[in-house]
Design a protein around this motif. Structure first.
Motif, PDB file in Angstrom:
ATOM      1  N   TRP A 186      14.613  10.004   8.728  1.00 49.21           N
ATOM      2  CA  TRP A 186      14.849   9.096   9.855  1.00 49.21           C
ATOM      3  C   TRP A 186      13.747   8.030   9.968  1.00 49.21           C
ATOM      4  CZ3 TRP A 186      19.400   9.423  12.252  1.00 49.21           C
ATOM      5  CH2 TRP A 186      20.109  10.618  12.167  1.00 49.21           C
ATOM      6  N   TYR A 187      12.976   7.841   8.930  1.00 51.78           N
ATOM      7  CA  TYR A 187      11.844   6.923   9.040  1.00 51.78           C
ATOM      8  C   TYR A 187      12.292   5.501   9.379  1.00 51.78           C
ATOM      9  CZ  TYR A 187       7.754   4.158   7.812  1.00 51.78           C
ATOM     10  OH  TYR A 187       6.711   3.261   7.854  1.00 51.78           O
ATOM     11  N   ASP A 188      13.378   5.031   8.787  1.00 50.40           N
ATOM     12  CA  ASP A 188      13.830   3.659   9.032  1.00 50.40           C
ATOM     13  C   ASP A 188      14.217   3.445  10.492  1.00 50.40           C
ATOM     14  OD1 ASP A 188      13.425   2.995   6.422  1.00 50.40           O
ATOM     15  OD2 ASP A 188      15.490   3.405   5.794  1.00 50.40           O
ATOM     16  N   PHE A 189      14.586   4.513  11.187  1.00 57.98           N
ATOM     17  CA  PHE A 189      14.994   4.391  12.593  1.00 57.98           C
ATOM     18  C   PHE A 189      13.806   4.603  13.543  1.00 57.98           C
ATOM     19  CE2 PHE A 189      18.761   5.555  10.241  1.00 57.98           C
ATOM     20  CZ  PHE A 189      19.744   4.736  10.787  1.00 57.98           C
ATOM     21  N   TYR A 190      12.857   5.463  13.160  1.00 57.48           N
ATOM     22  CA  TYR A 190      11.732   5.792  14.038  1.00 57.48           C
ATOM     23  C   TYR A 190      10.423   5.624  13.259  1.00 57.48           C
ATOM     24  CZ  TYR A 190      15.594   8.003  16.542  1.00 57.48           C
ATOM     25  OH  TYR A 190      16.782   8.237  17.170  1.00 57.48           O
ATOM     26  N   LYS A 191      10.130   4.377  12.914  1.00 56.92           N
ATOM     27  CA  LYS A 191       8.955   4.086  12.093  1.00 56.92           C
ATOM     28  C   LYS A 191       7.651   4.373  12.827  1.00 56.92           C
ATOM     29  CE  LYS A 191      11.269   0.571   9.298  1.00 56.92           C
ATOM     30  NZ  LYS A 191      11.276  -0.833   8.828  1.00 56.92           N
ATOM     31  N   ASP A 192       7.643   4.202  14.152  1.00 58.53           N
ATOM     32  CA  ASP A 192       6.406   4.371  14.919  1.00 58.53           C
ATOM     33  C   ASP A 192       6.238   5.784  15.464  1.00 58.53           C
ATOM     34  OD1 ASP A 192       5.803   1.684  14.548  1.00 58.53           O
ATOM     35  OD2 ASP A 192       6.959   1.076  16.317  1.00 58.53           O
TER      36      ASP A 192
END
Length: 268
Positions: A186-192
């Motif tokens: 899910w990195y692309d959706f929750y990068k921070d």
């Protein structure tokens, strides 16, 4: 320790210690405290689960038996009786919001409300199998219809013939295989997003750890009149069911994702 009006329950490995402390200050009813076998209509028992662990259980058998008998007595005065062969709480494909039968008069409305109150308490005592149906009928307390009253009688007919269920407040840990879950990136959706750290000043753990598991679902646009969805929530502490809810959502969602997301928010 739980207190309800003038009743006190102590739940502990050694509950007598708390009761002795209360008894030193206050006078107990009947001058004694005993292990309860019934509380607020629910039958209590200390039993073994399937794996042999001893735990408290709760049953609404006696409450339901008395409630069914009272309804049958009321119907018999009018030459009526409960429907038979009620294998499910509702008649197949019935929905209270779509009922077009005539409205009940004032006396019938009061009777309908009384029966719903009885069923609501049956749910509180562990009647999870009628939770949805009672919730749907409770949305029509102010202006019920004759057909909805018939469905209330159908629920009592179901309770009369259905096997009596008992809730086990099981302290065992659930056995859940992680292989049932797929891993996604899910990195692309929750990068921070970052992993939340454990506070350094957190209190010292007392006793054993517990696991809380929540099951939640929604039927998208289940109400064919308002297009509102119905949320269902079931929460376990270890393997003990501690909370269950069925409630109509306040918003009208245009997709299944929307109704499921709303249900998830309510559960959290």
């Amino acid at each position: 320790i739980m207190c309800y009006v003038d009743d006190v329950i102590s739940i502990d490995l050694n509950p007598r210690v708390a009761i002795d402390g209360i008894e030193a200050v206050f006078k107990l009813k009947n001058d004694a405290a005993e292990v309860p076998d019934m509380y607020l209509g629910g039958g209590l028992a200390y039993d073994e689960n399937a794996s042999g662990t001893r735990c408290w259980t709760m049953s609404s058998k006696k409450y339901i038996k008395t409630a069914v008998a009272n309804v049958e007595e009321k119907l018999a005065k009018s030459g009526l009786r409960l429907p038979s062969r009620c294998l499910t709480p509702f008649v197949s494909n019935y929905h209270p919001a779509e009922d077009v039968t005539p409205e009940l008069d004032a006396q019938g409305t009061n009777y309908f409300q009384e029966l719903i109150a009885v069923l609501r308490w049956a749910v509180e005592l562990g009647g999870v199998d009628i939770l949805l149906e009672v919730s749907l009928l409770s949305s029509h307390l102010s202006l019920p219809h004759i057909g909805q009253l018939h469905q209330v009688h159908h629920i009592f007919g179901y309770l009369k013939i259905s096997p009596r269920r008992r809730l086990y407040f099981d302290p065992d840990y659930p056995r859940i295989s992680e292989d049932r879950f797929e891993s996604f990136d899910w990195y692309d959706f929750y990068k921070d997003a970052t992993i939340e750290g454990i506070p350094t000043n957190m209190p010292e753990l007392l006793g054993k750890e517990v696991e809380i598991h929540c099951f939640v679902d929604a039927n998208h646009a289940g109400d064919k009149v308002t297009r509102c969805s119905q949320t269902g929530i079931l929460i376990f502490c270890n393997m003990a069911p501690i909370f269950f809810l069925s409630k109509q959502q306040n918003s009208v969602e245009t997709s299944t994702f929307g109704s499921e997301f709303t249900a998830m928010k309510q559960a959290i």
